[in-house]
Design an enzyme around this catalytic site. Structure first.
Site, PDB file in Angstrom:
ATOM      1  CE1 TYR A 178      13.690  30.947   6.490  1.00 22.85           C
ATOM      2  CE2 TYR A 178      13.855  28.388   5.764  1.00 22.85           C
ATOM      3  CZ  TYR A 178      13.723  29.935   5.475  1.00 22.85           C
ATOM      4  OH  TYR A 178      13.621  30.202   4.357  1.00 22.85           O
ATOM      5  CE  LYS A 219      -0.050  -0.077   4.957  1.00 14.79           C
ATOM      6  NZ  LYS A 219      -0.805  -0.810   6.084  1.00 14.79           N
TER       7      LYS A 219
END
Ligand SMILES: *Cc1c(COP(=O)(O)O)cnc(C)c1O
Length: 362
Positions: A261, A42
């Protein structure tokens, strides 16, 4: 302008070691020699590319996918093995497609039983009745099993009926809830002559009593450990996904200066910082903490500061490295489980995300 095929040099790239897939499938057989193997592919085979993985895993006995569309794609690609759809069909059209394409369906709710009983399909399909033994996700309650099972067995729309259940805590082999679930499953299956399936990767490796007639490996096929403190290599598994990039730049940063950041990392000494061309846009986890390992030139360096969209910083102070050098985010040189642990997540998510980002662009 002609497209350059050097694209892989300009960004992080995913490559798939198909031989490692076959190796890991053999490991499944070693752990569960008496059971059939339902390979779980999956989510685009956990980010590895469903069709290529299915082709390589030709020695599996059957495949499991989550959605009908994944099963249709498998059939279209020429796959003739049994395919089990874990979410099952949802309406008559899908039910008819299952019959036409010879797909097996999980039945996990009353509405699906009714659809099967109120319509007529030919040929009949195989059904995996899913029982909720304690996870409380998909599955019918234990006291409904006899009724569902009887009706399915009597339906001319159904060829074979199997029983299945799923563990909530198999990654923690000493958790009592595993035995509770196993005992619950035995309680509902003991009086019925039926083939059963319960074990995911963790249960395949640590709960042999749960093997039954079919096991359902996912993560171990892709070479990652489902256990928190047990590395994949110790379990005999080999990495399948190689997630790599290159060194984009280097620079000297003085003591007391911070990086990236939010300025979340401040160095207390002069350091050499390497900028790697990989970020959360490539599927690298943004939540990877300071110190997450990143491999370059036979050394595992520390990630520094916040991961950006297309880049991340590493501590290169102790490493001899040049712009353009190969960097491994995870793969043979560095197990994805280590990166997952340092990012407060599991390898399943990292593999899915990196594969999704990379293959979406192919
Ligand atoms: C995803 C899934 C598996 C595979 O689990 P792993 O932990 O990856 O081995 C098995 N069974 C079901 C029902 C699943 O949804």
């Amino acid at each position: 302008m002609k497209q350059q095929s050097s694209k892989h040099w300009r960004r992080a790239s995913v490559s798939i070691n198909v031989n490692a897939l076959s190796h890991n499938l053999l490991k499944v057989r070693e752990y569960a020699p008496g059971s059939q193997v339902m390979a779980v592919i999956k989510a685009n085979a956990y980010g590895h590319g469903m069709l290529a993985v299915a082709k390589q895993l030709n020695d599996a006995d059957m495949f499991a996918v989550a959605m009908p569309e994944e099963a249709y794609a498998l059939r279209e690609s020429g796959c003739t093995k049994p395919v089990i759809v874990l979410h099952g069909f949802r309406d008559v059209d899908e039910l008819e497609q299952f019959s036409k394409l010879d797909l097996s369906s999980v039945i996990h709710q009353q509405a699906q039983l009714e659809l099967l009983l109120e319509n007529s399909i030919s040929p009949a399909i195989d059904v995996w009745l899913k029982v909720d033994t304690g996870m409380h996700r998909l599955g019918i309650s234990m006291d409904a099993v006899d009724n569902f099972f009887g009706q399915l067995r009597n339906s001319s729309n159904v060829a074979n009926v199997f029983l299945m259940s799923h563990f909530a805590n198999a990654d923690d082999p000493y958790n009592d809830l595993n035995n509770n679930q196993l005992n619950n499953f035995l309680k509902v299956t003991n009086d019925i002559d039926v083939d059963c399936s319960m074990a995911n990767s963790a249960a395949i490796m640590r709960l042999p009593k749960s093997h039954f007639e079919a096991v359902r490996p996912g993560i171990m096929l892709y070479g990652s450990s489902p256990f928190h403190n047990l590395p994949a290599a110790e379990l005999g598994l080999k990495a399948v996904m190689q997630f790599e990039s290159f060194l984009l730049d280097t620079k000297e940063v003085k003591a007391g200066e911070s990086i990236g950041y939010g300025s979340t990392y401040t160095s207390d000494s002069d350091i050499t910082v390497g900028l790697v061309a990989a970020g959360y846009g490539d599927g690298y986890p943004r939540h990877a903490g300071n110190g997450t390992p990143v491999w370059i030139n036979n050394t595992c360096c520390d990630l520094l500061g916040r991961v950006s969209m297309d880049s991340l910083c590493i501590d290169l102070t102790a490493v001899d490295a040049c712009i353009g050098d190969r960097v491994v985010l995870w793969g043979d040189e560095l197990c994805v489980d280590k990166v997952a642990a340092a990012s407060d997540t599991i390898a399943y998510e990292l593999l899915c995300n990196a594969g999704a980002a990379y293959f979406a662009d192919q």
